[in-house]
Design a protein around this motif. Structure first.
Motif, PDB file in Angstrom:
ATOM      1  N   LEU A 170       1.067   3.065 -12.259  1.00 18.11           N
ATOM      2  CA  LEU A 170       0.539   2.294 -13.385  1.00 18.11           C
ATOM      3  C   LEU A 170      -0.639   3.011 -14.045  1.00 18.11           C
ATOM      4  O   LEU A 170      -0.722   3.094 -15.275  1.00 18.11           O
ATOM      5  CB  LEU A 170       0.116   0.907 -12.898  1.00 18.11           C
ATOM      6  N   ALA A 171      -1.550   3.537 -13.238  1.00 17.61           N
ATOM      7  CA  ALA A 171      -2.732   4.218 -13.791  1.00 17.61           C
ATOM      8  C   ALA A 171      -2.335   5.453 -14.591  1.00 17.61           C
ATOM      9  O   ALA A 171      -2.901   5.725 -15.659  1.00 17.61           O
ATOM     10  CB  ALA A 171      -3.677   4.597 -12.655  1.00 17.61           C
ATOM     11  N   LEU A 172      -1.361   6.205 -14.099  1.00 13.78           N
ATOM     12  CA  LEU A 172      -0.912   7.391 -14.832  1.00 13.78           C
ATOM     13  C   LEU A 172      -0.286   6.996 -16.167  1.00 13.78           C
ATOM     14  O   LEU A 172      -0.503   7.667 -17.192  1.00 13.78           O
ATOM     15  CB  LEU A 172       0.089   8.177 -13.982  1.00 13.78           C
ATOM     16  N   THR A 204       6.530  -0.702 -17.178  1.00  7.72           N
ATOM     17  CA  THR A 204       6.224  -0.972 -18.590  1.00  7.72           C
ATOM     18  C   THR A 204       5.272   0.076 -19.154  1.00  7.72           C
ATOM     19  O   THR A 204       5.488   0.607 -20.253  1.00  7.72           O
ATOM     20  CB  THR A 204       5.614  -2.376 -18.729  1.00  7.72           C
ATOM     21  N   SER A 205       4.208   0.386 -18.410  1.00 11.96           N
ATOM     22  CA  SER A 205       3.256   1.390 -18.904  1.00 11.96           C
ATOM     23  C   SER A 205       3.909   2.763 -19.010  1.00 11.96           C
ATOM     24  O   SER A 205       3.631   3.529 -19.939  1.00 11.96           O
ATOM     25  CB  SER A 205       2.037   1.455 -17.981  1.00 11.96           C
ATOM     26  N   THR A 206       4.796   3.080 -18.072  1.00 16.65           N
ATOM     27  CA  THR A 206       5.496   4.366 -18.124  1.00 16.65           C
ATOM     28  C   THR A 206       6.425   4.436 -19.324  1.00 16.65           C
ATOM     29  O   THR A 206       6.543   5.487 -19.980  1.00 16.65           O
ATOM     30  CB  THR A 206       6.282   4.593 -16.832  1.00 16.65           C
ATOM     31  N   ALA A 207       7.091   3.316 -19.635  1.00 15.31           N
ATOM     32  CA  ALA A 207       7.960   3.288 -20.811  1.00 15.31           C
ATOM     33  C   ALA A 207       7.157   3.529 -22.089  1.00 15.31           C
ATOM     34  O   ALA A 207       7.590   4.261 -22.985  1.00 15.31           O
ATOM     35  CB  ALA A 207       8.698   1.956 -20.887  1.00 15.31           C
ATOM     36  N   LEU A 208       5.980   2.923 -22.167  1.00 12.21           N
ATOM     37  CA  LEU A 208       5.144   3.133 -23.352  1.00 12.21           C
ATOM     38  C   LEU A 208       4.652   4.575 -23.415  1.00 12.21           C
ATOM     39  O   LEU A 208       4.577   5.161 -24.497  1.00 12.21           O
ATOM     40  CB  LEU A 208       3.957   2.173 -23.326  1.00 12.21           C
ATOM     41  N   ALA A 209       4.302   5.139 -22.253  1.00 13.58           N
ATOM     42  CA  ALA A 209       3.817   6.525 -22.237  1.00 13.58           C
ATOM     43  C   ALA A 209       4.919   7.487 -22.661  1.00 13.58           C
ATOM     44  O   ALA A 209       4.704   8.357 -23.522  1.00 13.58           O
ATOM     45  CB  ALA A 209       3.308   6.874 -20.839  1.00 13.58           C
ATOM     46  N   ALA A 236      -1.735   8.062 -19.821  1.00 13.92           N
ATOM     47  CA  ALA A 236      -0.928   8.795 -20.800  1.00 13.92           C
ATOM     48  C   ALA A 236      -0.882   8.059 -22.136  1.00 13.92           C
ATOM     49  O   ALA A 236      -0.921   8.687 -23.201  1.00 13.92           O
ATOM     50  CB  ALA A 236       0.485   8.997 -20.253  1.00 13.92           C
ATOM     51  N   VAL A 237      -0.808   6.719 -22.095  1.00 10.86           N
ATOM     52  CA  VAL A 237      -0.806   5.940 -23.337  1.00 10.86           C
ATOM     53  C   VAL A 237      -2.114   6.144 -24.093  1.00 10.86           C
ATOM     54  O   VAL A 237      -2.124   6.340 -25.315  1.00 10.86           O
ATOM     55  CB  VAL A 237      -0.584   4.446 -23.031  1.00 10.86           C
ATOM     56  N   ILE A 238      -3.239   6.106 -23.368  1.00  6.66           N
ATOM     57  CA  ILE A 238      -4.537   6.294 -24.013  1.00  6.66           C
ATOM     58  C   ILE A 238      -4.664   7.712 -24.585  1.00  6.66           C
ATOM     59  O   ILE A 238      -5.150   7.918 -25.703  1.00  6.66           O
ATOM     60  CB  ILE A 238      -5.666   6.012 -23.015  1.00  6.66           C
ATOM     61  N   ALA A 239      -4.199   8.693 -23.810  1.00  6.86           N
ATOM     62  CA  ALA A 239      -4.326  10.078 -24.259  1.00  6.86           C
ATOM     63  C   ALA A 239      -3.491  10.351 -25.509  1.00  6.86           C
ATOM     64  O   ALA A 239      -3.876  11.172 -26.353  1.00  6.86           O
ATOM     65  CB  ALA A 239      -3.922  11.026 -23.132  1.00  6.86           C
ATOM     66  N   ARG A 240      -2.355   9.679 -25.641  1.00  7.37           N
ATOM     67  CA  ARG A 240      -1.458   9.908 -26.774  1.00  7.37           C
ATOM     68  C   ARG A 240      -1.447   8.719 -27.738  1.00  7.37           C
ATOM     69  O   ARG A 240      -0.449   8.460 -28.405  1.00  7.37           O
ATOM     70  CB  ARG A 240      -0.044  10.203 -26.268  1.00  7.37           C
TER      71      ARG A 240
END
Length: 274
Positions: free
Chosen positions: A257-259, A201-206, A263-267
């Motif tokens: 998950l952390a990556l 899920t986090s990767t999809a958002l990133a 990436a979500v926070i950075a972008r």
């Protein structure tokens, strides 16, 4: 902005349509006006004094529409929907979430009748669990599936906060369903699928900040589908699905998950332009 309200000067500049106002200031003011009745009252007063042309235009439009609105047949009243529902869900998410839960039930049925020979003995529920939330995430942020997409995208609250709320709404429905099915099958622990689900899920958002959330979610589901097919075709050869989802692989999924979160926070500013 000062204290809990916008300054009078800022509202005056906004009412006049001051082109020198920074874009982030305009968006912050508009977001504040949505929730502050006092500042909206100040804005209405400023429009009548600082922008009389706009006030006259609004009065003209109102005068022309009032007779037509009075003569129009009143539509049947709809059941009131709480404001928090609109903030967390789109009108089309309910059927998509229902379909997602139905897919898990079908996988549970397969697990009950065909698991000994399906995927080399791996539970079908376990095979789809890591990417199941992505179906709802793709639907919750799809331009084609949201009839109010253009209106939503133009508001000051559009962007990452809205995307995270809709993603959380999907997870609240899907994750408990997977927990129940894992308990019913007795062969799938939360450690095997929960962290992979959150990682996907986090990767999809990133990735969504670059290619769009729907495309990213669809691509990850397709990639996982290839892994599942290879696991079935090779019979524990190059791709061992059960090994990939074992608890000893949690550090790898945690890094995944952390990556994604990083990436979500950075972008985070890119989501308002999706």
């Amino acid at each position: 902005m000062s204290g809990e309200h916008a300054s009078r000067q800022l509202i005056d500049d906004y009412a006049r349509g001051d082109a020198t106002m920074a874009a982030d200031t305009v968006w912050a003011l508009e977001a504040h006006l949505e929730t502050c009745a006092l500042c909206r009252g100040h804005l209405a007063a400023c429009v009548s004094t600082e922008a009389p042309g706009i006030a006259a235009l609004v009065d003209t439009v109102r005068a022309g529409l009032e007779p037509q609105l009075d003569a129009a047949v009143r539509a049947p009243s709809r059941r009131h929907r709480p404001r928090w529902v609109a903030a967390w869900l789109t009108p089309v998410m309910a059927p998509w979430l229902a379909m997602t839960v139905l897919v898990t039930l079908m996988a549970l049925l397969l697990d009950a009748v065909a698991r000994p020979v399906f995927l080399g003995g791996v539970s079908p529920v376990l095979a789809i669990a890591p990417v199941l939330p992505l179906c709802g995430v793709a639907a919750s942020w799809s331009r084609g599936l949201d009839p109010a997409h253009e209106l939503t995208a133009s508001t000051a609250r559009a962007g990452l906060p809205l995307l995270l709320r809709r993603t959380a709404a999907v997870l609240v429905v899907v994750l408990p369903a997977l927990l129940v099915e894992g308990w019913l099958t007795g062969t799938m622990t939360a450690a095997q699928w929960l962290l992979p689900s959150l990682a996907f899920t986090s990767t999809a958002l990133a990735l969504g900040s670059v290619v769009g959330v729907t495309r990213a979610a669809t691509g990850l589901v397709g990639a996982w589908g290839v892994v599942v097919v290879l696991a079935w075709a090779t019979d524990h050869g190059p791709v061992d699905l059960e090994r990939v989802l074992q608890p000893d692989q949690l550090p790898s999924w945690g890094l995944f998950l952390a990556l994604g979160i990083g990436a979500v926070i950075a972008r985070r500013n890119a989501y308002s332009t999706l």
